[in-house]
Scaffold this active site. Structure first.
Site, PDB file in Angstrom:
ATOM      1  N   LYS A  16       0.836  -1.215   0.000  1.00 21.68           N
ATOM      2  CA  LYS A  16       0.000   0.000   0.000  1.00 21.68           C
ATOM      3  C   LYS A  16       0.866   1.259   0.000  1.00 21.68           C
ATOM      4  O   LYS A  16       0.597   2.212  -0.723  1.00 21.68           O
ATOM      5  CB  LYS A  16      -0.912   0.016   1.244  1.00 21.68           C
ATOM      6  N   HIS A  41       4.693   0.522   6.448  1.00 21.46           N
ATOM      7  CA  HIS A  41       4.573   0.803   5.008  1.00 21.46           C
ATOM      8  C   HIS A  41       5.942   1.211   4.474  1.00 21.46           C
ATOM      9  O   HIS A  41       6.560   2.136   4.998  1.00 21.46           O
ATOM     10  CB  HIS A  41       3.539   1.918   4.772  1.00 21.46           C
TER      11      HIS A  41
HETATM   12  P1  GDP Z   1       2.332  -2.250   3.050  1.00 22.13           P
HETATM   13  O1  GDP Z   1       2.207  -2.498   4.514  1.00 22.13           O
HETATM   14  O2  GDP Z   1       1.104  -2.670   2.306  1.00 22.13           O
HETATM   15  O3  GDP Z   1       2.713  -0.836   2.708  1.00 22.13           O
HETATM   16  O4  GDP Z   1       3.508  -3.198   2.525  1.00 22.13           O
HETATM   17  P2  GDP Z   1       4.929  -3.471   3.250  1.00 22.13           P
HETATM   18  O5  GDP Z   1       5.803  -2.302   3.041  1.00 22.13           O
HETATM   19  O6  GDP Z   1       4.731  -3.949   4.644  1.00 22.13           O
HETATM   20  O7  GDP Z   1       5.416  -4.748   2.447  1.00 22.13           O
HETATM   21  C1  GDP Z   1       5.620  -4.726   1.082  1.00 22.13           C
HETATM   22  C2  GDP Z   1       7.078  -5.100   0.799  1.00 22.13           C
HETATM   23  O8  GDP Z   1       7.190  -5.414  -0.572  1.00 22.13           O
HETATM   24  C3  GDP Z   1       8.049  -3.961   1.034  1.00 22.13           C
HETATM   25  O9  GDP Z   1       9.292  -4.489   1.416  1.00 22.13           O
HETATM   26  C4  GDP Z   1       8.135  -3.289  -0.328  1.00 22.13           C
HETATM   27  O10 GDP Z   1       9.357  -2.597  -0.531  1.00 22.13           O
HETATM   28  C5  GDP Z   1       8.061  -4.491  -1.212  1.00 22.13           C
HETATM   29  N1  GDP Z   1       7.459  -4.284  -2.533  1.00 22.13           N
HETATM   30  C6  GDP Z   1       6.390  -3.524  -2.883  1.00 22.13           C
HETATM   31  N2  GDP Z   1       6.095  -3.687  -4.183  1.00 22.13           N
HETATM   32  C7  GDP Z   1       6.993  -4.581  -4.668  1.00 22.13           C
HETATM   33  C8  GDP Z   1       7.202  -5.194  -5.949  1.00 22.13           C
HETATM   34  O11 GDP Z   1       6.503  -4.960  -6.920  1.00 22.13           O
HETATM   35  N3  GDP Z   1       8.233  -6.090  -6.038  1.00 22.13           N
HETATM   36  C9  GDP Z   1       9.035  -6.395  -4.994  1.00 22.13           C
HETATM   37  N4  GDP Z   1      10.012  -7.277  -5.166  1.00 22.13           N
HETATM   38  N5  GDP Z   1       8.860  -5.843  -3.787  1.00 22.13           N
HETATM   39  C10 GDP Z   1       7.852  -4.955  -3.629  1.00 22.13           C
HETATM   40  P1  IMO Z   2       0.199  -3.037   7.218  1.00 19.98           P
HETATM   41  O1  IMO Z   2      -0.493  -1.707   7.276  1.00 19.98           O
HETATM   42  C1  IMO Z   2       0.152  -7.272   8.229  1.00 19.98           C
HETATM   43  C2  IMO Z   2      -1.921  -8.409  11.921  1.00 19.98           C
HETATM   44  C3  IMO Z   2      -1.034  -8.987  13.016  1.00 19.98           C
HETATM   45  C4  IMO Z   2      -2.020  -9.957  13.659  1.00 19.98           C
HETATM   46  C5  IMO Z   2      -3.337  -9.180  13.593  1.00 19.98           C
HETATM   47  C6  IMO Z   2      -3.696  -8.436  14.872  1.00 19.98           C
HETATM   48  O2  IMO Z   2       1.677  -2.955   7.253  1.00 19.98           O
HETATM   49  O3  IMO Z   2      -0.324  -3.864   6.106  1.00 19.98           O
HETATM   50  P2  IMO Z   2      -2.761  -6.187  15.947  1.00 19.98           P
HETATM   51  O4  IMO Z   2      -1.398  -5.812  16.420  1.00 19.98           O
HETATM   52  O5  IMO Z   2      -3.309  -5.299  14.898  1.00 19.98           O
HETATM   53  O6  IMO Z   2      -3.733  -6.378  17.083  1.00 19.98           O
HETATM   54  O7  IMO Z   2      -2.578  -7.666  15.290  1.00 19.98           O
HETATM   55  O8  IMO Z   2      -3.193  -8.254  12.534  1.00 19.98           O
HETATM   56  N1  IMO Z   2      -1.510  -7.082  11.416  1.00 19.98           N
HETATM   57  C7  IMO Z   2      -0.882  -6.899  10.246  1.00 19.98           C
HETATM   58  N2  IMO Z   2      -0.424  -7.791   9.335  1.00 19.98           N
HETATM   59  N3  IMO Z   2       0.267  -5.955   7.985  1.00 19.98           N
HETATM   60  C8  IMO Z   2      -0.200  -5.043   8.884  1.00 19.98           C
HETATM   61  O9  IMO Z   2      -0.198  -3.725   8.620  1.00 19.98           O
HETATM   62  C9  IMO Z   2      -0.774  -5.512  10.089  1.00 19.98           C
HETATM   63  N4  IMO Z   2      -1.314  -4.903  11.158  1.00 19.98           N
HETATM   64  C10 IMO Z   2      -1.765  -5.873  11.963  1.00 19.98           C
HETATM   65  O10 IMO Z   2       0.088  -9.649  12.481  1.00 19.98           O
HETATM   66  O11 IMO Z   2      -2.155 -11.098  12.870  1.00 19.98           O
HETATM   67 MG    MG Z   3       3.199  -3.538   6.043  1.00 15.02          MG
END
Ligand code: GDP
Ligand code: IMO
Ligand code: MG
Length: 428
Positions: A16, A41
């Site tokens: 995201k 994120h």
């Molecule tokens: P969010 O919580 O939805 O913002 O996602 P996160 O940042 O927790 O996890 C997504 C991971 O995938 C991060 O390490 C990003 O840098 C990585 N990522 C996002 N888009 C891509 C993609 O298209 N390819 C690869 N290889 N990594 C990606």
């Molecule tokens: P982003 O925004 C992935 C999961 C936790 C657990 C459940 C409840 O980075 O996508 P909590 O601490 O919210 O009470 O935990 O929700 N969880 C997530 N998993 N990405 C997240 O955020 C999460 N935020 C909470 O791992 O299973």
């Molecule tokens: Mg995340």
């Protein structure tokens, strides 16, 4: 109409942050509406990697106002740490480009201690929370005994309330034989954070509505994912808020008539961190290939907790439900590059259990634990996709994989990412 709601369409970590960052170039305000620092994120800009937990991903764009909405639960000490970390990375954060709702709720050290204690007591049935105090903070909010961010404007009453709350929490923790809180130290830390945050507090719903009236373009940055929604996820293995599109309206305070785009972000496979059913999980070499070894920052290890994420095939049953409850107008997909090297790919199109077919996930997690996915198999590809910037540069099988997902979900897939960098994106 000026509002785009961006929602994690699966169990979180769909990418995201990188999509919000990309779309923020044409936004005036980027607003978080639910959750707290359980989110992580990631945005990658060249050699710089930004990991945001509370601060909206729009903060990197000059002229964009980053807003923390009333639906959030905020740990002030962690917020100040995050602000300082970003400032050290060269990001400007001032009351001109960052505002916090007076109505958001405060996560106290007591909430964190209770989160930890509850998880421990659940034993093998632990939810696998991020231990950030999210659940207990929302409990206090709903029970009408929470502390709100606006209270930080009156430092004396804020400290007094916090002091009393922590002392009361210690009675409960002592009864449960759990390590006690250092009331004096915590109070001081919170007092310091409150003094820092005071200039950023605002009635954000009023601000947002005034800006909307003036024609501002707003991105609502979902946290977590729709399958972790307290109403719609696999209860009790969910978070304690509404990370779905409905939550954006209540979590920020504006009406549905402003919204013209609900963008679901989905990975091209499934991941989940924490407990709970995951029908397409591959606890085997396939899962390991999807996860990566941890040598790349994008490998499937939690941004907030560092935990290895569970990985599996794309689950269209879950995505179908996610599309229904959120009303996505389009879908963006991430991590297509990670699928390079598989001979074939599977998509779960339905579940089967005891002779019954399920097109949508059953509400009961115990039933969901027992279903068997019905898979459709598609041919994979070997090419490296990380340099692709146009649909024509994607292998035919990669295009066919996306096309099939679009057909099954009955939604346009408007873009796909092929690497974590801001520009590693293909518009379809
Ligand atoms: P969010 O919580 O939805 O913002 O996602 P996160 O940042 O927790 O996890 C997504 C991971 O995938 C991060 O390490 C990003 O840098 C990585 N990522 C996002 N888009 C891509 C993609 O298209 N390819 C690869 N290889 N990594 C990606
Ligand atoms: P982003 O925004 C992935 C999961 C936790 C657990 C459940 C409840 O980075 O996508 P909590 O601490 O919210 O009470 O935990 O929700 N969880 C997530 N998993 N990405 C997240 O955020 C999460 N935020 C909470 O791992 O299973
Ligand atoms: Mg995340």
């Amino acid at each position: 109409m000026p509002v785009t709601i961006i929602i994690g369409a699966q169990w979180g970590d769909e990418g995201k942050g990188r999509f919000v960052d990309w779309l923020a170039t044409s936004a005036d305000i980027v607003a978080r509406f639910s959750g707290g620092d359980n989110a992580g994120h990631t945005i990658v800009l060249g050699k710089q990697v930004y990991k945001l937990h509370l601060i909206p991903s729009g903060i990197l764009h000059p002229g964009v106002v980053a807003l923390l909405g009333n639906g959030m639960v905020i740990n002030p000490v962690n917020l100040v740490k995050e602000m300082d970390g970003l400032i050290a990375q060269g990001v400007s954060i001032t009351p001109e480009n960052f505002i916090i709702s007076t109505r958001a709720h405060i996560i106290t050290p007591a909430h964190i201690a209770f989160d930890r204690a509850k998880e421990k007591a659940r034993g093998a049935d632990a939810i696998g929370t991020t231990l950030r105090g999210i659940g207990p903070a929302y409990v206090d909010k709903i029970d009408r005994q929470g502390i709100r961010a606006g209270q930080m404007t009156d430092i004396e009453s804020f400290t007094e309330t916090l002091h009393t709350t922590l002392k009361n929490a210690n009675h409960t923790l002592a009864r449960d034989n759990v390590e006690l809180l250092d009331v004096e130290k915590s109070s001081l830390d919170y007092l310091e954070a409150a003094a820092r945050l005071r200039p950023y507090l605002q009635e954000t719903a009023i601000y947002l509505n005034q800006r909307l009236k003036q024609g501002a373009r707003v991105i609502c940055e979902g946290a977590q994912g729709a399958l972790l929604d307290v109403d719609h996820g696999s209860y009790p293995y969910v978070t304690s808020s509404s990370p779905s599109s409905g939550g954006a309206l209540t979590g920020l305070g504006f009406g549905p008539t402003h919204v013209d785009c609900v963008l679901g972000i989905a990975k091209v496979f499934s991941t989940r961190v924490g407990g709970g059913p995951m029908p397409t999980e591959q606890d085997n070499a396939i899962g390991a290939q999807l996860r990566g070894t941890g040598s790349n920052q994008w490998d499937e290890y939690g941004t907030t907790t560092g935990r290895a994420r569970r990985c599996g095939w794309l689950d269209l049953v879950m995505l179908r439900y996610s599309a229904a409850i959120n009303g996505y107008t389009e879908l963006a997909m991430t991590k297509l590059d990670v699928l390079s090297g598989f001979d074939e790919l599977k998509i779960a199109v339905a579940y089967e259990l005891d002779g019954n077919r399920y097109d949508y996930p059953p509400y009961d997690s115990a039933v969901l634990e027992r279903v068997t996915p019905i898979y459709e198999t598609l041919p994979g590809w070997q090419e490296d996709l990380t340099g692709a910037r146009t649909p024509a540069e994607l292998p035919a099988n990669a295009r066919a994989y996306l096309q099939r997902i679009g057909e099954l979900i009955e939604l346009p897939i408007t873009s796909v990412s092929v690497g974590p960098e801001r520009t590693q994106l293909v518009q379809l």
